[in-house]
Design a protein around this motif. Structure first.
Motif: not given
Length: 116
Positions: A1-7, A28-37, A48-54
């Motif tokens: 996720t792009n989170q430029s609001g932090i900076n 997780a309560e619905h047995s859904i695993e997620l990773e946040i990057n 280079k990590c800011r989308k749309p760059r991969p």
């Protein structure tokens, strides 16, 4: 996720973590695993990590089972360029060549409070 609001000091890093852990725990309560990057850089920082760059996705081995969820066409472009086949745009009116609607999952999204 792009989170430029932090900076940009719109919200703190702690606020971002609080929301992230809330989402992880709710899913997780619905047995859904997620990773946040995330990328906290502003667009003008040309990261280079800011989308749309991969770049944010380059640390992962991509399989046919991976799912990428985004709310902007730039998210879909990043996922497509990394070969993620299962791409979903959270939108009532998805657009662009790399998107699919989440219409078939509306009841799940509604239960999770993600549909207005």
């Amino acid at each position: 996720t792009n989170q430029s609001g932090i900076n940009r000091n719109y919200y703190s890093y702690g606020d971002f973590l609080d929301l992230s852990f809330f989402m992880l725990n709710s899913l997780a309560e619905h047995s859904i695993e997620l990773e946040i990057n995330y990328c906290r850089h502003k667009p003008e920082e040309n990261c280079k990590c800011r989308k749309p760059r991969p770049g944010m996705l380059s640390r992962y081995s991509i399989s046919d089972r991976d799912i990428f969820i985004g709310d902007k066409p730039t998210d879909m472009i990043a996922a497509c360029s990394r070969g993620i086949r299962n791409r979903f745009l959270l939108s009532s009116a998805p657009s662009g060549p790399y998107t699919e609607a989440f219409a078939s999952h509306a009841s799940l999204l509604s239960r999770l409070g993600m549909l207005h």
